[in-house]
Write a protein that holds these residues in place. Structure first.
Motif, PDB file in Angstrom:
ATOM      1  N   VAL A 139       0.329  -8.757  -0.691  1.00  0.00           N
ATOM      2  CA  VAL A 139       0.455  -9.652  -1.839  1.00  0.00           C
ATOM      3  C   VAL A 139      -0.766 -10.569  -1.867  1.00  0.00           C
ATOM      4  O   VAL A 139      -1.173 -11.107  -0.834  1.00  0.00           O
ATOM      5  N   ILE A 140      -1.338 -10.736  -3.037  1.00  0.00           N
ATOM      6  CA  ILE A 140      -2.474 -11.647  -3.172  1.00  0.00           C
ATOM      7  C   ILE A 140      -1.918 -13.057  -3.371  1.00  0.00           C
ATOM      8  O   ILE A 140      -1.196 -13.332  -4.330  1.00  0.00           O
ATOM      9  N   LYS A 141      -2.270 -13.909  -2.439  1.00  0.00           N
ATOM     10  CA  LYS A 141      -1.809 -15.307  -2.513  1.00  0.00           C
ATOM     11  C   LYS A 141      -2.899 -16.157  -3.152  1.00  0.00           C
ATOM     12  O   LYS A 141      -4.073 -16.025  -2.825  1.00  0.00           O
ATOM     13  N   GLN A 142      -2.480 -17.031  -4.058  1.00  0.00           N
ATOM     14  CA  GLN A 142      -3.437 -17.843  -4.800  1.00  0.00           C
ATOM     15  C   GLN A 142      -3.227 -19.341  -4.574  1.00  0.00           C
ATOM     16  O   GLN A 142      -3.684 -20.166  -5.361  1.00  0.00           O
ATOM     17  N   ASP A 143      -2.532 -19.666  -3.511  1.00  0.00           N
ATOM     18  CA  ASP A 143      -2.215 -21.081  -3.254  1.00  0.00           C
ATOM     19  C   ASP A 143      -3.482 -21.913  -3.099  1.00  0.00           C
ATOM     20  O   ASP A 143      -3.610 -22.994  -3.675  1.00  0.00           O
ATOM     21  N   ASN A 144      -4.383 -21.386  -2.294  1.00  0.00           N
ATOM     22  CA  ASN A 144      -5.645 -22.091  -2.056  1.00  0.00           C
ATOM     23  C   ASN A 144      -6.678 -21.068  -1.594  1.00  0.00           C
ATOM     24  O   ASN A 144      -6.369 -19.881  -1.427  1.00  0.00           O
ATOM     25  N   ILE A 145      -7.871 -21.500  -1.384  1.00  0.00           N
ATOM     26  CA  ILE A 145      -8.955 -20.588  -1.027  1.00  0.00           C
ATOM     27  C   ILE A 145      -8.702 -19.911   0.311  1.00  0.00           C
ATOM     28  O   ILE A 145      -9.035 -18.738   0.500  1.00  0.00           O
ATOM     29  N   GLU A 146      -8.079 -20.609   1.245  1.00  0.00           N
ATOM     30  CA  GLU A 146      -7.797 -20.033   2.569  1.00  0.00           C
ATOM     31  C   GLU A 146      -6.778 -18.902   2.486  1.00  0.00           C
ATOM     32  O   GLU A 146      -6.987 -17.828   3.066  1.00  0.00           O
ATOM     33  N   THR A 147      -5.694 -19.107   1.762  1.00  0.00           N
ATOM     34  CA  THR A 147      -4.688 -18.047   1.632  1.00  0.00           C
ATOM     35  C   THR A 147      -5.227 -16.880   0.816  1.00  0.00           C
ATOM     36  O   THR A 147      -4.899 -15.725   1.085  1.00  0.00           O
ATOM     37  N   TYR A 148      -6.084 -17.213  -0.176  1.00  0.00           N
ATOM     38  CA  TYR A 148      -6.709 -16.150  -0.967  1.00  0.00           C
ATOM     39  C   TYR A 148      -7.610 -15.289  -0.084  1.00  0.00           C
ATOM     40  O   TYR A 148      -7.563 -14.065  -0.124  1.00  0.00           O
ATOM     41  N   ASN A 149      -8.440 -15.927   0.728  1.00  0.00           N
ATOM     42  CA  ASN A 149      -9.333 -15.191   1.628  1.00  0.00           C
ATOM     43  C   ASN A 149      -8.542 -14.353   2.622  1.00  0.00           C
ATOM     44  O   ASN A 149      -8.929 -13.223   2.945  1.00  0.00           O
ATOM     45  N   ILE A 203      -7.404 -11.251   0.858  1.00  0.00           N
ATOM     46  CA  ILE A 203      -8.479 -10.267   0.724  1.00  0.00           C
ATOM     47  C   ILE A 203      -8.665  -9.522   2.044  1.00  0.00           C
ATOM     48  O   ILE A 203      -8.839  -8.296   2.066  1.00  0.00           O
ATOM     49  N   LYS A 204      -8.580 -10.224   3.146  1.00  0.00           N
ATOM     50  CA  LYS A 204      -8.676  -9.585   4.466  1.00  0.00           C
ATOM     51  C   LYS A 204      -7.528  -8.589   4.647  1.00  0.00           C
ATOM     52  O   LYS A 204      -7.729  -7.465   5.111  1.00  0.00           O
ATOM     53  N   SER A 205      -6.325  -8.986   4.242  1.00  0.00           N
ATOM     54  CA  SER A 205      -5.157  -8.099   4.346  1.00  0.00           C
ATOM     55  C   SER A 205      -5.329  -6.860   3.472  1.00  0.00           C
ATOM     56  O   SER A 205      -4.952  -5.749   3.858  1.00  0.00           O
ATOM     57  N   ILE A 206      -5.906  -7.039   2.284  1.00  0.00           N
ATOM     58  CA  ILE A 206      -6.136  -5.909   1.386  1.00  0.00           C
ATOM     59  C   ILE A 206      -7.119  -4.932   2.012  1.00  0.00           C
ATOM     60  O   ILE A 206      -6.910  -3.711   1.979  1.00  0.00           O
ATOM     61  N   ASN A 207      -8.184  -5.436   2.589  1.00  0.00           N
ATOM     62  CA  ASN A 207      -9.175  -4.567   3.235  1.00  0.00           C
ATOM     63  C   ASN A 207      -8.554  -3.777   4.385  1.00  0.00           C
ATOM     64  O   ASN A 207      -8.819  -2.580   4.543  1.00  0.00           O
ATOM     65  N   GLU A 208      -7.724  -4.423   5.190  1.00  0.00           N
ATOM     66  CA  GLU A 208      -7.032  -3.738   6.295  1.00  0.00           C
ATOM     67  C   GLU A 208      -6.052  -2.702   5.745  1.00  0.00           C
ATOM     68  O   GLU A 208      -5.941  -1.594   6.262  1.00  0.00           O
ATOM     69  N   TRP A 209      -5.341  -3.075   4.673  1.00  0.00           N
ATOM     70  CA  TRP A 209      -4.388  -2.162   4.058  1.00  0.00           C
ATOM     71  C   TRP A 209      -5.091  -0.916   3.534  1.00  0.00           C
ATOM     72  O   TRP A 209      -4.589   0.197   3.683  1.00  0.00           O
ATOM     73  N   GLN A 210      -6.260  -1.079   2.905  1.00  0.00           N
ATOM     74  CA  GLN A 210      -6.986   0.066   2.361  1.00  0.00           C
ATOM     75  C   GLN A 210      -7.311   1.081   3.453  1.00  0.00           C
ATOM     76  O   GLN A 210      -7.164   2.289   3.245  1.00  0.00           O
ATOM     77  N   LEU A 211      -7.729   0.619   4.608  1.00  0.00           N
ATOM     78  CA  LEU A 211      -8.032   1.539   5.713  1.00  0.00           C
ATOM     79  C   LEU A 211      -6.771   2.283   6.160  1.00  0.00           C
ATOM     80  O   LEU A 211      -6.772   3.497   6.329  1.00  0.00           O
ATOM     81  N   THR A 212      -5.699   1.532   6.338  1.00  0.00           N
ATOM     82  CA  THR A 212      -4.436   2.129   6.775  1.00  0.00           C
ATOM     83  C   THR A 212      -3.880   3.069   5.716  1.00  0.00           C
ATOM     84  O   THR A 212      -3.405   4.163   6.027  1.00  0.00           O
ATOM     85  N   ALA A 213      -3.962   2.667   4.453  1.00  0.00           N
ATOM     86  CA  ALA A 213      -3.438   3.491   3.355  1.00  0.00           C
ATOM     87  C   ALA A 213      -4.235   4.780   3.222  1.00  0.00           C
ATOM     88  O   ALA A 213      -3.657   5.845   2.967  1.00  0.00           O
ATOM     89  N   ASN A 214      -5.551   4.710   3.390  1.00  0.00           N
ATOM     90  CA  ASN A 214      -6.366   5.926   3.321  1.00  0.00           C
ATOM     91  C   ASN A 214      -5.991   6.899   4.431  1.00  0.00           C
ATOM     92  O   ASN A 214      -5.883   8.105   4.195  1.00  0.00           O
ATOM     93  N   THR A 215      -5.783   6.401   5.634  1.00  0.00           N
ATOM     94  CA  THR A 215      -5.369   7.254   6.752  1.00  0.00           C
ATOM     95  C   THR A 215      -4.014   7.880   6.463  1.00  0.00           C
ATOM     96  O   THR A 215      -3.804   9.081   6.657  1.00  0.00           O
ATOM     97  N   TYR A 216      -3.079   7.070   5.984  1.00  0.00           N
ATOM     98  CA  TYR A 216      -1.737   7.558   5.652  1.00  0.00           C
ATOM     99  C   TYR A 216      -1.806   8.638   4.567  1.00  0.00           C
ATOM    100  O   TYR A 216      -1.205   9.700   4.690  1.00  0.00           O
ATOM    101  N   ASN A 217      -2.549   8.364   3.499  1.00  0.00           N
ATOM    102  CA  ASN A 217      -2.637   9.323   2.400  1.00  0.00           C
ATOM    103  C   ASN A 217      -3.310  10.618   2.813  1.00  0.00           C
ATOM    104  O   ASN A 217      -2.911  11.696   2.360  1.00  0.00           O
TER     105      ASN A 217
END
Length: 117
Positions: A42-52, A55-69
């Protein structure tokens, strides 16, 4: 004899390992060796720290999702190939049986025709 037995066992093991690629249950196919599908972050928009952090979680998810797929595609392809091979073998067996019946029927008819003359 030993070579034949060894080859047969090897073929059986190979067939078993390929045939358990995925499972079908209640009209739904699922991979069996890919683990759990990664949850979309989930993309959090509370503040810049949660947003960043998002983005880190999304990047990690993309690697894991590509391996899974990739795993899902490989298992599906293995299942498709196995299903096609087994279906072709069964069709060939049926065709052979039909052809044998035709040959036997023609031979019996020829014998009866010859005996009747």
């Amino acid at each position: 004899m030993i070579k034949t037995t060894y080859f047969t066992v090897l073929l059986m093991i190979t067939s078993i390992s390929v045939s358990i690629a995925g499972t079908i249950n209640n009209n739904s196919w699922a991979p069996s060796a890919c683990g759990n599908e990664p949850e979309v972050p989930v993309i959090k928009q509370d503040n810049i720290e949660t947003y960043n952090q998002s983005i880190k979680s999304i990047n990690e998810w993309q690697l894991t999702a590509n391996t899974y797929n990739t795993c899902v595609v490989n298992e599906a392809n293995a299942d498709n190939a196995l299903t096609a091979r087994i279906a072709n073998e069964k069709q060939n067996k049926f065709r052979s049986a039909v052809e044998k019946i035709k040959v036997d029927t023609d031979a019996a008819k020829a014998l009866l025709d010859k005996a009747g003359k």
